[in-house]
Design a protein around this motif. Structure first.
Motif, PDB file in Angstrom:
ATOM      1  N   GLN A  79       7.986 -70.053  43.548  1.00  0.00           N
ATOM      2  CA  GLN A  79       7.445 -70.773  42.390  1.00  0.00           C
ATOM      3  C   GLN A  79       6.102 -70.180  41.961  1.00  0.00           C
ATOM      4  O   GLN A  79       5.875 -69.915  40.779  1.00  0.00           O
ATOM      5  CB  GLN A  79       7.282 -72.253  42.733  1.00  0.00           C
ATOM      6  N   LEU A  80       5.217 -69.958  42.932  1.00  0.00           N
ATOM      7  CA  LEU A  80       3.891 -69.406  42.621  1.00  0.00           C
ATOM      8  C   LEU A  80       3.981 -67.984  42.073  1.00  0.00           C
ATOM      9  O   LEU A  80       3.255 -67.623  41.143  1.00  0.00           O
ATOM     10  CB  LEU A  80       2.997 -69.455  43.861  1.00  0.00           C
ATOM     11  N   LEU A  81       4.866 -67.167  42.660  1.00  0.00           N
ATOM     12  CA  LEU A  81       5.034 -65.800  42.170  1.00  0.00           C
ATOM     13  C   LEU A  81       5.548 -65.808  40.735  1.00  0.00           C
ATOM     14  O   LEU A  81       5.054 -65.051  39.885  1.00  0.00           O
ATOM     15  CB  LEU A  81       5.983 -65.018  43.081  1.00  0.00           C
ATOM     16  N   ALA A  82       6.517 -66.668  40.447  1.00  0.00           N
ATOM     17  CA  ALA A  82       7.074 -66.753  39.087  1.00  0.00           C
ATOM     18  C   ALA A  82       6.017 -67.231  38.096  1.00  0.00           C
ATOM     19  O   ALA A  82       5.877 -66.652  37.005  1.00  0.00           O
ATOM     20  CB  ALA A  82       8.284 -67.684  39.079  1.00  0.00           C
ATOM     21  N   GLU A  83       5.277 -68.266  38.463  1.00  0.00           N
ATOM     22  CA  GLU A  83       4.222 -68.796  37.588  1.00  0.00           C
ATOM     23  C   GLU A  83       3.166 -67.749  37.276  1.00  0.00           C
ATOM     24  O   GLU A  83       2.571 -67.761  36.200  1.00  0.00           O
ATOM     25  CB  GLU A  83       3.555 -70.014  38.222  1.00  0.00           C
ATOM     26  N   ASN A  84       2.915 -66.850  38.227  1.00  0.00           N
ATOM     27  CA  ASN A  84       1.895 -65.820  38.046  1.00  0.00           C
ATOM     28  C   ASN A  84       2.470 -64.488  37.592  1.00  0.00           C
ATOM     29  O   ASN A  84       1.801 -63.462  37.655  1.00  0.00           O
ATOM     30  CB  ASN A  84       1.097 -65.664  39.347  1.00  0.00           C
ATOM     31  N   LYS A  85       3.736 -64.529  37.159  1.00  0.00           N
ATOM     32  CA  LYS A  85       4.411 -63.359  36.567  1.00  0.00           C
ATOM     33  C   LYS A  85       4.433 -62.149  37.504  1.00  0.00           C
ATOM     34  O   LYS A  85       4.312 -61.013  37.071  1.00  0.00           O
ATOM     35  CB  LYS A  85       3.763 -62.975  35.237  1.00  0.00           C
ATOM     36  N   LYS A  86       4.590 -62.411  38.799  1.00  0.00           N
ATOM     37  CA  LYS A  86       4.698 -61.335  39.778  1.00  0.00           C
ATOM     38  C   LYS A  86       6.165 -60.940  39.925  1.00  0.00           C
ATOM     39  O   LYS A  86       7.058 -61.776  39.822  1.00  0.00           O
ATOM     40  CB  LYS A  86       4.151 -61.771  41.145  1.00  0.00           C
ATOM     41  N   VAL A  87       6.403 -59.675  40.157  1.00  0.00           N
ATOM     42  CA  VAL A  87       7.765 -59.176  40.307  1.00  0.00           C
ATOM     43  C   VAL A  87       8.204 -59.395  41.748  1.00  0.00           C
ATOM     44  O   VAL A  87       7.573 -58.894  42.677  1.00  0.00           O
ATOM     45  CB  VAL A  87       7.845 -57.676  39.937  1.00  0.00           C
ATOM     46  N   PHE A  88       9.297 -60.161  41.919  1.00  0.00           N
ATOM     47  CA  PHE A  88       9.784 -60.448  43.264  1.00  0.00           C
ATOM     48  C   PHE A  88      11.289 -60.661  43.236  1.00  0.00           C
ATOM     49  O   PHE A  88      11.896 -60.837  42.192  1.00  0.00           O
ATOM     50  CB  PHE A  88       9.080 -61.674  43.856  1.00  0.00           C
ATOM     51  N   ARG A  89      11.846 -60.660  44.423  1.00  0.00           N
ATOM     52  CA  ARG A  89      13.278 -60.920  44.626  1.00  0.00           C
ATOM     53  C   ARG A  89      13.414 -61.960  45.731  1.00  0.00           C
ATOM     54  O   ARG A  89      12.759 -61.866  46.761  1.00  0.00           O
ATOM     55  CB  ARG A  89      13.980 -59.626  45.029  1.00  0.00           C
ATOM     56  N   ALA A  90      14.277 -62.930  45.504  1.00  0.00           N
ATOM     57  CA  ALA A  90      14.536 -63.982  46.489  1.00  0.00           C
ATOM     58  C   ALA A  90      15.804 -63.636  47.264  1.00  0.00           C
ATOM     59  O   ALA A  90      16.831 -63.341  46.664  1.00  0.00           O
ATOM     60  CB  ALA A  90      14.691 -65.325  45.789  1.00  0.00           C
ATOM     61  N   MET A  91      15.719 -63.674  48.592  1.00  0.00           N
ATOM     62  CA  MET A  91      16.894 -63.435  49.421  1.00  0.00           C
ATOM     63  C   MET A  91      17.473 -64.774  49.855  1.00  0.00           C
ATOM     64  O   MET A  91      16.765 -65.620  50.401  1.00  0.00           O
ATOM     65  CB  MET A  91      16.547 -62.597  50.654  1.00  0.00           C
TER      66      MET A  91
END
Length: 170
Positions: A17-29
């Motif tokens: 949630q925090l990564l998405a809110e801060n527009k960080k590029v990530f992948r959820a496993m």
């Protein structure tokens, strides 16, 4: 890109949630198809992966340079997390953040404490840059204890098994 393992755990969900809110590029496993679909509906890059399956870990790590490592407290946690670290090294992950335990100790008689200590040592010896988080407790866990606490009891962990709770009068 950051790979978040344990993305459906309380910690993993909040991190995503925090990564998405801060527009960080990530992948959820995720381990299950329905979890994968839920993340994708939210616009999150998500992949299936199992801690016990090195090939699925390799696939999940493709294109990632950072890894957030949290896994469920199971009897095979040692093997699962060391698998992740070993595959991360092969896939040239440059940094791992691992959720450990404050009581991690190789000489501990507490199963999860000893397990976390072995994993922590494995990570330190891997050659990958790392940060090891050692939380003592999580406030949200106390929400499940409101009923016994309201009756004057405080649940305390017993050392007789993986997750056994005993009650103590307060």
């Amino acid at each position: 890109m950051i790979l978040v393992t344990g993305a459906t755990s309380v910690i993993g969900q909040k991190l995503c949630q925090l990564l998405a809110e801060n527009k960080k590029v990530f992948r959820a496993m995720c381990r299950k198809e329905d979890q994968l679909q839920k993340f994708r509906k939210q616009g999150v890059d998500a992949v299936l992966g199992k801690f016990e399956d090195p090939e699925s870990l390799r696939s999940a790590m493709k294109g990632c340079t950072f890894l957030f490592l949290v896994s469920p407290p199971t009897e095979n946690q040692l093997q699962c997390e060391t698998n992740v670290i070993d595959v991360a090294k092969q896939e040239q992950i440059s940094y791992i953040i691992k959720v450990s335990a404050s009581d991690a100790n190789l000489r501990s008689s507490v199963p999860w404490a000893k397990t976390h200590a072995h994993i922590d040592h494995h990570l330190r010896a891997s050659g990958i840059a790392w940060t090891i988080l050692k939380p003592t407790a999580f406030m949200q866990n106390f929400l499940t204890m409101t009923k016994p606490i309201s009756k004057g009891f405080y649940p305390k962990l017993a050392v007789t098994g993986w997750w056994v709770i005993s009650m103590r009068r307060i």
